[in-house]
Scaffold this active site. Structure first.
Site, PDB file in Angstrom:
ATOM      1  CE  LYS A 295      18.427  12.972 -22.914  1.00 41.55           C
ATOM      2  NZ  LYS A 295      19.942  12.947 -22.842  1.00 41.55           N
TER       3      LYS A 295
ATOM      4  CG  HIS B  20       2.317   0.830 -16.974  1.00 46.18           C
ATOM      5  ND1 HIS B  20       1.075   1.045 -17.527  1.00 46.18           N
ATOM      6  CD2 HIS B  20       2.527  -0.503 -17.027  1.00 46.18           C
ATOM      7  CE1 HIS B  20       0.552  -0.115 -17.892  1.00 46.18           C
ATOM      8  NE2 HIS B  20       1.417  -1.069 -17.607  1.00 46.18           N
TER       9      HIS B  20
ATOM     10  CE1 TYR C 147      14.337  10.845 -19.462  1.00 46.66           C
ATOM     11  CE2 TYR C 147      15.986   9.827 -18.041  1.00 46.66           C
ATOM     12  CZ  TYR C 147      15.650  10.692 -19.071  1.00 46.66           C
ATOM     13  OH  TYR C 147      16.631  11.389 -19.729  1.00 46.66           O
TER      14      TYR C 147
ATOM     15  CB  ALA D  19       4.445   0.187 -13.375  1.00 51.48           C
TER      16      ALA D  19
ATOM     17  CG  ASN E 194      20.168  10.568 -18.222  1.00 48.51           C
ATOM     18  OD1 ASN E 194      19.727  11.047 -17.174  1.00 48.51           O
ATOM     19  ND2 ASN E 194      19.999  11.159 -19.397  1.00 48.51           N
TER      20      ASN E 194
END
Length: 218
Positions: free
Chosen positions: A105, A117, A120, A134, A140
């Site tokens: 994002k 893997h 985020y 992974a 954030n």
């Protein structure tokens, strides 16, 4: 070494000219959505607009279960694997891997980045050939919801941003299950030990070891 030019070789991203306008890379986060829309409108016949404001290079491989939210650009030779969730405002370069159950994002991924893997990555910029092991992720938003401040030794640099994940320089390696706290900057060619909780600035050519000990590479 936290400026845009110190962290990144801007020849390895479609966003090079855009990023070059900013002294610090986090200053570019606010305009990523508009940048993608502008770049997408100028892409040639090698890209297909598969849905409105979602452009995918003809050589990219997109798993049928992946979600590509607008706006985003997926570069040549990139693989987006099963159940990847690209929420939008994601500029993904060439020959990247966006793996299973990865969420992106408001990000710029330079060429040859691997987030393979369960990662985020939000409100972040990942440099050329950087790799997140992974389960590693960017955090954030601060728990107290205050604005993010970059901590560079004794120096404190206000960013004015509530959402700011991490800036990874070129050739950074992040170990499995690590958390990069808001405002983390990792210099070029540096490594993060697995299961680390990282904050502040990690200098270039360094290793972040257990307990936050930083040593220079030999």
């Amino acid at each position: 070494m936290i400026t845009t030019k110190e962290l990144y070789d801007l020849d390895h991203t479609m966003a090079g000219a855009y990023l070059a306008k900013y002294e610090y890379p986090w200053q570019a986060l606010a305009g990523i959505k508009e940048l993608i829309q502008e770049l997408g409108a100028k892409l040639g016949e090698d890209y297909t607009e598969i849905t409105p404001a979602v452009w995918v290079h003809k050589t990219a491989k997109i798993a049928p279960t992946a979600y590509l939210g607008a706006p985003c650009i997926i570069g040549a030779g990139t693989e987006v694997r099963h159940c990847a969730f690209i929420r939008g405002s994601a500029l993904v370069g060439e020959n990247c891997v966006v793996g299973n159950s990865v969420e992106l994002k408001n990000v710029i991924l330079f060429d040859n980045v691997q987030v393979p893997h369960y990662n985020y990555v939000g409100d972040s910029i990942l440099g050329y050939k950087s790799h997140m092991g992974a389960g590693s992720l960017t955090s954030n938003v601060k728990s107290d919801k205050t604005l993010v401040v970059v901590k560079n030794g004794a120096e404190r640099i206000p960013t004015g941003l509530k959402k700011f994940g991490a800036m990874l320089g070129d050739h950074v390696e992040v170990g499995c299950n690590s958390v990069l706290n808001p405002g983390t900057i990792v210099g070029r060619n540096s490594n993060i030990y697995p299961t680390s909780c990282v904050r502040g600035v990690v200098p270039a050519d360094s290793i972040w070891k257990t307990g936050g000990v930083i040593v220079k590479k030999v």
